[in-house]
Motif scaffolding. Structure first.
Motif, PDB file in Angstrom:
ATOM      1  N   VAL A  32      40.638  42.050  46.068  1.00  0.00           N
ATOM      2  CA  VAL A  32      39.355  42.499  46.620  1.00  0.00           C
ATOM      3  C   VAL A  32      38.230  42.263  45.617  1.00  0.00           C
ATOM      4  CG1 VAL A  32      38.069  44.483  47.525  1.00  0.00           C
ATOM      5  CG2 VAL A  32      40.532  44.298  47.948  1.00  0.00           C
ATOM      6  N   ARG A  33      37.145  41.694  46.116  1.00  0.00           N
ATOM      7  CA  ARG A  33      35.896  41.608  45.371  1.00  0.00           C
ATOM      8  C   ARG A  33      34.858  42.390  46.154  1.00  0.00           C
ATOM      9  NH1 ARG A  33      34.963  35.604  45.419  1.00  0.00           N
ATOM     10  NH2 ARG A  33      36.371  35.708  47.189  1.00  0.00           N
ATOM     11  N   VAL A  34      33.922  43.004  45.451  1.00  0.00           N
ATOM     12  CA  VAL A  34      32.918  43.856  46.094  1.00  0.00           C
ATOM     13  C   VAL A  34      31.522  43.322  45.777  1.00  0.00           C
ATOM     14  CG1 VAL A  34      31.946  46.188  46.194  1.00  0.00           C
ATOM     15  CG2 VAL A  34      34.419  45.884  45.973  1.00  0.00           C
ATOM     16  N   ALA A  35      30.664  43.302  46.793  1.00  0.00           N
ATOM     17  CA  ALA A  35      29.258  42.938  46.640  1.00  0.00           C
ATOM     18  C   ALA A  35      28.424  44.067  47.237  1.00  0.00           C
ATOM     19  CB  ALA A  35      28.965  41.622  47.351  1.00  0.00           C
ATOM     20  N   CYS A  36      27.263  44.345  46.631  1.00  0.00           N
ATOM     21  CA  CYS A  36      26.444  45.474  47.086  1.00  0.00           C
ATOM     22  C   CYS A  36      25.436  45.091  48.165  1.00  0.00           C
ATOM     23  CB  CYS A  36      25.741  46.126  45.906  1.00  0.00           C
ATOM     24  SG  CYS A  36      24.615  45.013  45.047  1.00  0.00           S
ATOM     25  N   GLU A  37      25.255  43.786  48.418  1.00  0.00           N
ATOM     26  CA  GLU A  37      24.348  43.339  49.481  1.00  0.00           C
ATOM     27  C   GLU A  37      24.634  41.869  49.764  1.00  0.00           C
ATOM     28  OE1 GLU A  37      21.656  41.103  48.752  1.00  0.00           O
ATOM     29  OE2 GLU A  37      22.165  41.058  46.651  1.00  0.00           O
ATOM     30  N   GLY A  38      23.944  41.308  50.760  1.00  0.00           N
ATOM     31  CA  GLY A  38      24.248  39.976  51.249  1.00  0.00           C
ATOM     32  C   GLY A  38      24.120  38.836  50.251  1.00  0.00           C
ATOM     33  N   LEU A  42      27.082  36.239  49.098  1.00  0.00           N
ATOM     34  CA  LEU A  42      27.054  34.773  49.139  1.00  0.00           C
ATOM     35  C   LEU A  42      27.484  34.176  47.803  1.00  0.00           C
ATOM     36  CD1 LEU A  42      23.865  34.053  51.271  1.00  0.00           C
ATOM     37  CD2 LEU A  42      26.267  33.757  51.931  1.00  0.00           C
ATOM     38  N   ARG A  43      27.103  34.820  46.699  1.00  0.00           N
ATOM     39  CA  ARG A  43      27.553  34.349  45.384  1.00  0.00           C
ATOM     40  C   ARG A  43      29.072  34.461  45.272  1.00  0.00           C
ATOM     41  NH1 ARG A  43      22.597  36.667  43.938  1.00  0.00           N
ATOM     42  NH2 ARG A  43      23.526  38.684  43.419  1.00  0.00           N
ATOM     43  N   CYS A  44      29.642  35.564  45.769  1.00  0.00           N
ATOM     44  CA  CYS A  44      31.114  35.733  45.770  1.00  0.00           C
ATOM     45  C   CYS A  44      31.784  34.635  46.596  1.00  0.00           C
ATOM     46  CB  CYS A  44      31.500  37.085  46.367  1.00  0.00           C
ATOM     47  SG  CYS A  44      31.288  38.489  45.293  1.00  0.00           S
ATOM     48  N   ARG A  46      30.676  31.644  47.250  1.00  0.00           N
ATOM     49  CA  ARG A  46      30.576  30.346  46.564  1.00  0.00           C
ATOM     50  C   ARG A  46      31.633  30.219  45.471  1.00  0.00           C
ATOM     51  NH1 ARG A  46      24.828  30.725  47.227  1.00  0.00           N
ATOM     52  NH2 ARG A  46      24.691  31.804  45.245  1.00  0.00           N
ATOM     53  N   GLU A  47      31.948  31.317  44.800  1.00  0.00           N
ATOM     54  CA  GLU A  47      32.966  31.296  43.739  1.00  0.00           C
ATOM     55  C   GLU A  47      34.353  31.007  44.312  1.00  0.00           C
ATOM     56  OE1 GLU A  47      32.781  35.064  41.758  1.00  0.00           O
ATOM     57  OE2 GLU A  47      30.719  34.743  41.095  1.00  0.00           O
ATOM     58  N   ARG A  48      34.679  31.708  45.389  1.00  0.00           N
ATOM     59  CA  ARG A  48      35.986  31.550  46.028  1.00  0.00           C
ATOM     60  C   ARG A  48      35.884  32.086  47.454  1.00  0.00           C
ATOM     61  NH1 ARG A  48      39.019  34.756  43.018  1.00  0.00           N
ATOM     62  NH2 ARG A  48      39.374  36.386  44.527  1.00  0.00           N
ATOM     63  N   VAL A  49      36.266  31.259  48.410  1.00  0.00           N
ATOM     64  CA  VAL A  49      36.168  31.652  49.819  1.00  0.00           C
ATOM     65  C   VAL A  49      37.335  32.599  50.145  1.00  0.00           C
ATOM     66  CG1 VAL A  49      36.143  30.838  52.200  1.00  0.00           C
ATOM     67  CG2 VAL A  49      35.044  29.478  50.420  1.00  0.00           C
ATOM     68  N   PRO A  50      37.017  33.802  50.615  1.00  0.00           N
ATOM     69  CA  PRO A  50      38.073  34.766  50.945  1.00  0.00           C
ATOM     70  C   PRO A  50      38.640  34.517  52.342  1.00  0.00           C
ATOM     71  CG  PRO A  50      35.969  35.741  51.415  1.00  0.00           C
ATOM     72  CD  PRO A  50      35.691  34.374  50.829  1.00  0.00           C
ATOM     73  N   ASP A  51      39.697  35.214  52.652  1.00  0.00           N
ATOM     74  CA  ASP A  51      40.265  35.175  53.999  1.00  0.00           C
ATOM     75  C   ASP A  51      39.475  36.081  54.933  1.00  0.00           C
ATOM     76  OD1 ASP A  51      42.595  33.560  53.237  1.00  0.00           O
ATOM     77  OD2 ASP A  51      43.162  35.342  52.089  1.00  0.00           O
ATOM     78  N   VAL A  52      38.985  37.207  54.379  1.00  0.00           N
ATOM     79  CA  VAL A  52      38.331  38.234  55.183  1.00  0.00           C
ATOM     80  C   VAL A  52      37.050  38.699  54.495  1.00  0.00           C
ATOM     81  CG1 VAL A  52      38.577  40.536  56.226  1.00  0.00           C
ATOM     82  CG2 VAL A  52      40.573  39.076  55.975  1.00  0.00           C
TER      83      VAL A  52
END
Length: 158
Positions: A32-38, A42-44, A46-52
């Motif tokens: 799991v990676r967490v982002a606080c806003e959109g 998008l930066r997450c 670009r680093e690695r495309v998740p499944d979900v």
């Protein structure tokens, strides 16, 4: 236990909720990676495309209303769950390009696990996607925004 889908990005502005959700999904085997806003999301991506992608709809800077159409255009294979405490029900809200919807505060977290399991059925997920039509970001937000949360956005007059 997570199987063929094991990588997730959670987009949630509330750090306590984001941390709790991340802990639950890590416990059952997700990375799991967490982002606080959109924009951070998008930066997450670009680093690695998740499944979900599990995304709140109401966030500062770039909301889920703005994020999800971009995700659909750039990363069509990501399974997307939209969530919000401002809306209820189990159906994906009209105009929101997501595979599933979770009403925060209205149901148990086990509902999210059920949604993830159901989304693994790819033909079913793509059938749901084909019924979601997004006219424009402004039109989608205008149709969805509760007046108490944010002023209504009206499409520009011609």
């Amino acid at each position: 236990m997570a199987s063929e889908w094991d990588d997730m990005v959670i987009v949630e502005e509330n750090p306590v909720l984001a941390s709790a959700l991340a802990g639950i999904f890590r416990e059952i085997g997700y990375t799991v990676r967490v982002a606080c806003e959109g924009l951070a999301a998008l930066r997450c991506l670009r680093e690695r495309v998740p499944d979900v992608l599990l995304s709140d709809l109401e966030m500062p800077c770039m909301s889920g209303f703005e994020l999800l159409p971009v995700v659909r255009r750039r990363y069509a294979l990501i399974g997307v769950i939209a969530m919000s405490g401002a809306y209820s029900g189990v159906a994906v809200p009209l105009g929101v390009p997501a595979d599933a919807f979770y009403a925060k505060g209205c149901g148990p977290v086990t509902r999210l696990l059920e949604l993830l399991h159901a989304m693994k059925d790819e033909p079913k997920r793509h059938a749901v996607r084909s019924t979601v039509r997004v006219d424009s970001d402004a039109t989608t937000r205008a149709r969805w925004e509760p007046n108490k949360l944010r002023p209504r956005v009206e499409p520009e007059a011609e």
